[in-house]
Design a protein around this motif. Sequence first.
Motif, PDB file in Angstrom:
ATOM      1  N   GLY A   1       0.810  -1.217   0.000  1.00 56.06           N
ATOM      2  CA  GLY A   1       0.000   0.000   0.000  1.00 56.06           C
ATOM      3  C   GLY A   1       0.840   1.262   0.000  1.00 56.06           C
ATOM      4  O   GLY A   1       0.509   2.245  -0.673  1.00 56.06           O
ATOM      5  N   ALA A   2       1.934   1.234   0.736  1.00 53.78           N
ATOM      6  CA  ALA A   2       2.833   2.389   0.764  1.00 53.78           C
ATOM      7  C   ALA A   2       3.466   2.605  -0.616  1.00 53.78           C
ATOM      8  O   ALA A   2       3.598   3.749  -1.080  1.00 53.78           O
ATOM      9  N   ILE A   3       3.843   1.510  -1.272  1.00 56.50           N
ATOM     10  CA  ILE A   3       4.407   1.605  -2.620  1.00 56.50           C
ATOM     11  C   ILE A   3       3.356   2.155  -3.584  1.00 56.50           C
ATOM     12  O   ILE A   3       3.647   3.006  -4.425  1.00 56.50           O
ATOM     13  N   LEU A   4       2.127   1.664  -3.466  1.00 57.90           N
ATOM     14  CA  LEU A   4       1.051   2.156  -4.322  1.00 57.90           C
ATOM     15  C   LEU A   4       0.840   3.654  -4.121  1.00 57.90           C
ATOM     16  O   LEU A   4       0.742   4.406  -5.093  1.00 57.90           O
ATOM     17  N   ASP A   5       0.773   4.090  -2.885  1.00 54.06           N
ATOM     18  CA  ASP A   5       0.572   5.500  -2.568  1.00 54.06           C
ATOM     19  C   ASP A   5       1.664   6.355  -3.204  1.00 54.06           C
ATOM     20  O   ASP A   5       1.387   7.326  -3.910  1.00 54.06           O
ATOM     21  N   ASP A   6       2.904   5.969  -2.988  1.00 57.83           N
ATOM     22  CA  ASP A   6       4.022   6.735  -3.544  1.00 57.83           C
ATOM     23  C   ASP A   6       4.022   6.666  -5.073  1.00 57.83           C
ATOM     24  O   ASP A   6       4.258   7.667  -5.747  1.00 57.83           O
ATOM     25  N   GLY A   7       3.741   5.490  -5.601  1.00 62.49           N
ATOM     26  CA  GLY A   7       3.728   5.320  -7.047  1.00 62.49           C
ATOM     27  C   GLY A   7       2.673   6.176  -7.724  1.00 62.49           C
ATOM     28  O   GLY A   7       2.922   6.786  -8.767  1.00 62.49           O
ATOM     29  N   LEU A   8       1.480   6.237  -7.143  1.00 59.74           N
ATOM     30  CA  LEU A   8       0.423   7.073  -7.711  1.00 59.74           C
ATOM     31  C   LEU A   8       0.815   8.549  -7.698  1.00 59.74           C
ATOM     32  O   LEU A   8       0.543   9.282  -8.661  1.00 59.74           O
ATOM     33  N   LYS A   9       1.468   8.970  -6.628  1.00 57.01           N
ATOM     34  CA  LYS A   9       1.927  10.367  -6.557  1.00 57.01           C
ATOM     35  C   LYS A   9       2.960  10.649  -7.638  1.00 57.01           C
ATOM     36  O   LYS A   9       2.936  11.696  -8.286  1.00 57.01           O
ATOM     37  N   LYS A  10       3.858   9.704  -7.864  1.00 61.78           N
ATOM     38  CA  LYS A  10       4.879   9.885  -8.902  1.00 61.78           C
ATOM     39  C   LYS A  10       4.260   9.864 -10.300  1.00 61.78           C
ATOM     40  O   LYS A  10       4.662  10.640 -11.167  1.00 61.78           O
ATOM     41  N   ILE A  11       3.288   8.990 -10.519  1.00 64.50           N
ATOM     42  CA  ILE A  11       2.602   8.951 -11.816  1.00 64.50           C
ATOM     43  C   ILE A  11       1.890  10.282 -12.054  1.00 64.50           C
ATOM     44  O   ILE A  11       1.959  10.849 -13.147  1.00 64.50           O
TER      45      ILE A  11
ATOM     46  N   ASN B   1      -4.618  13.947  -1.259  1.00 61.31           N
ATOM     47  CA  ASN B   1      -3.264  13.453  -1.488  1.00 61.31           C
ATOM     48  C   ASN B   1      -3.080  12.019  -0.997  1.00 61.31           C
ATOM     49  O   ASN B   1      -2.013  11.654  -0.537  1.00 61.31           O
ATOM     50  N   THR B   2      -4.142  11.228  -1.063  1.00 61.42           N
ATOM     51  CA  THR B   2      -4.047   9.816  -0.672  1.00 61.42           C
ATOM     52  C   THR B   2      -4.460   8.951  -1.864  1.00 61.42           C
ATOM     53  O   THR B   2      -4.865   9.459  -2.909  1.00 61.42           O
ATOM     54  N   ILE B   3      -4.384   7.654  -1.686  1.00 57.80           N
ATOM     55  CA  ILE B   3      -4.583   6.713  -2.792  1.00 57.80           C
ATOM     56  C   ILE B   3      -5.894   6.943  -3.539  1.00 57.80           C
ATOM     57  O   ILE B   3      -5.892   7.107  -4.769  1.00 57.80           O
TER      58      ILE B   3
ATOM     59  N   ILE C   1      -6.237  10.440  -5.465  1.00 55.89           N
ATOM     60  CA  ILE C   1      -5.284  10.523  -6.582  1.00 55.89           C
ATOM     61  C   ILE C   1      -5.728   9.610  -7.715  1.00 55.89           C
ATOM     62  O   ILE C   1      -5.649   9.987  -8.888  1.00 55.89           O
ATOM     63  N   SER C   2      -6.222   8.419  -7.376  1.00 57.38           N
ATOM     64  CA  SER C   2      -6.673   7.512  -8.438  1.00 57.38           C
ATOM     65  C   SER C   2      -7.856   8.117  -9.202  1.00 57.38           C
ATOM     66  O   SER C   2      -7.945   7.978 -10.424  1.00 57.38           O
ATOM     67  N   HIS C   3      -8.743   8.817  -8.512  1.00 61.98           N
ATOM     68  CA  HIS C   3      -9.862   9.489  -9.187  1.00 61.98           C
ATOM     69  C   HIS C   3      -9.345  10.583 -10.122  1.00 61.98           C
ATOM     70  O   HIS C   3      -9.838  10.729 -11.249  1.00 61.98           O
ATOM     71  N   ASP C   4      -8.368  11.341  -9.654  1.00 63.02           N
ATOM     72  CA  ASP C   4      -7.803  12.410 -10.488  1.00 63.02           C
ATOM     73  C   ASP C   4      -7.087  11.845 -11.711  1.00 63.02           C
ATOM     74  O   ASP C   4      -7.176  12.408 -12.804  1.00 63.02           O
ATOM     75  N   LEU C   5      -6.383  10.735 -11.532  1.00 69.66           N
ATOM     76  CA  LEU C   5      -5.710  10.098 -12.669  1.00 69.66           C
ATOM     77  C   LEU C   5      -6.736   9.570 -13.673  1.00 69.66           C
ATOM     78  O   LEU C   5      -6.524   9.646 -14.884  1.00 69.66           O
ATOM     79  N   LYS C   6      -7.840   9.058 -13.184  1.00 70.57           N
ATOM     80  CA  LYS C   6      -8.905   8.575 -14.061  1.00 70.57           C
ATOM     81  C   LYS C   6      -9.504   9.751 -14.833  1.00 70.57           C
ATOM     82  O   LYS C   6      -9.702   9.676 -16.047  1.00 70.57           O
ATOM     83  N   LYS C   7      -9.804  10.840 -14.143  1.00 74.90           N
ATOM     84  CA  LYS C   7     -10.379  12.030 -14.797  1.00 74.90           C
ATOM     85  C   LYS C   7      -9.450  12.567 -15.880  1.00 74.90           C
ATOM     86  O   LYS C   7      -9.908  13.068 -16.904  1.00 74.90           O
ATOM     87  N   ALA C   8      -8.149  12.456 -15.646  1.00 74.88           N
ATOM     88  CA  ALA C   8      -7.159  12.963 -16.604  1.00 74.88           C
ATOM     89  C   ALA C   8      -6.899  11.976 -17.746  1.00 74.88           C
ATOM     90  O   ALA C   8      -6.138  12.279 -18.656  1.00 74.88           O
ATOM     91  N   GLY C   9      -7.500  10.795 -17.666  1.00 75.04           N
ATOM     92  CA  GLY C   9      -7.318   9.809 -18.725  1.00 75.04           C
ATOM     93  C   GLY C   9      -6.023   9.017 -18.633  1.00 75.04           C
ATOM     94  O   GLY C   9      -5.639   8.333 -19.582  1.00 75.04           O
TER      95      GLY C   9
ATOM     96  N   SER D   1      -8.851   0.992  -5.763  1.00 71.61           N
ATOM     97  CA  SER D   1      -9.749   1.152  -4.624  1.00 71.61           C
ATOM     98  C   SER D   1      -9.747  -0.099  -3.741  1.00 71.61           C
ATOM     99  O   SER D   1      -9.720  -0.014  -2.504  1.00 71.61           O
ATOM    100  N   GLN D   2      -9.758  -1.275  -4.368  1.00 69.89           N
ATOM    101  CA  GLN D   2      -9.694  -2.530  -3.610  1.00 69.89           C
ATOM    102  C   GLN D   2      -8.370  -2.645  -2.857  1.00 69.89           C
ATOM    103  O   GLN D   2      -8.348  -3.052  -1.692  1.00 69.89           O
ATOM    104  N   TRP D   3      -7.281  -2.293  -3.534  1.00 68.91           N
ATOM    105  CA  TRP D   3      -5.969  -2.364  -2.880  1.00 68.91           C
ATOM    106  C   TRP D   3      -5.895  -1.386  -1.709  1.00 68.91           C
ATOM    107  O   TRP D   3      -5.338  -1.708  -0.660  1.00 68.91           O
ATOM    108  N   ALA D   4      -6.459  -0.198  -1.901  1.00 68.10           N
ATOM    109  CA  ALA D   4      -6.462   0.802  -0.830  1.00 68.10           C
ATOM    110  C   ALA D   4      -7.239   0.297   0.380  1.00 68.10           C
ATOM    111  O   ALA D   4      -6.832   0.514   1.528  1.00 68.10           O
ATOM    112  N   GLU D   5      -8.345  -0.388   0.131  1.00 68.85           N
ATOM    113  CA  GLU D   5      -9.147  -0.930   1.233  1.00 68.85           C
ATOM    114  C   GLU D   5      -8.348  -1.974   2.021  1.00 68.85           C
ATOM    115  O   GLU D   5      -8.340  -1.958   3.254  1.00 68.85           O
TER     116      GLU D   5
END
Length: 163
Positions: free
Chosen positions: A79-89, A101-103, A106-114, A125-129
């Motif tokens: 989960g920590a890797i995912l969090d950091d990775g999403l921020k870097k992406i 600024n959490t998983i 950020i995943s919603h914003d990445l989805k909105k941006a395509g 979302s499942q991984w975050a849970e």
Amino acid sequence: MFYSGFKKQWDKLSSQGSLSTRELQVLIGILESAKREISEGFLIPYEIRVTADVYSDLLGQALMNLKKNEAQAAAIIAGAILDDGLKKIAKLKNVSPLSGNTIEPISHDLKKAGVIIELERKKISQWAEIHNKAEHEFDEFKKIDRRDVEEMVKSIEEFLAKH
């Protein structure tokens, strides 16, 4: 990779004092090749390579934790890797997290941006849970199957390698 090859060539040629027309053409060819590779996106920035290596090592550690029946530790690491990775992406793709600024945000914003598709956002979302239960709700985490954590770790590695 390119830099070290160029540096070796440069050191070899420049130690001779002056450069011949042919030697200058070789160096210009190297620079033009590098420019083309950079502009076409073939050269991966050094920071990304190092990050990928660190992520791979840590996710490998998470898999080792699973083999030792330490699923909670594995889920926390992944989960920590995912969090950091999403921020870097997000940073790499010039996506400013607007929702938080959490998983999840950020995943919603990445989805909105395509940058990612809806299926990836749902998996995130499942991984975050799973990650949140491992960190904050141990009684709930105990109900999660070890295979789900293993799938999470492997899938996060694949996701990050893709993006």
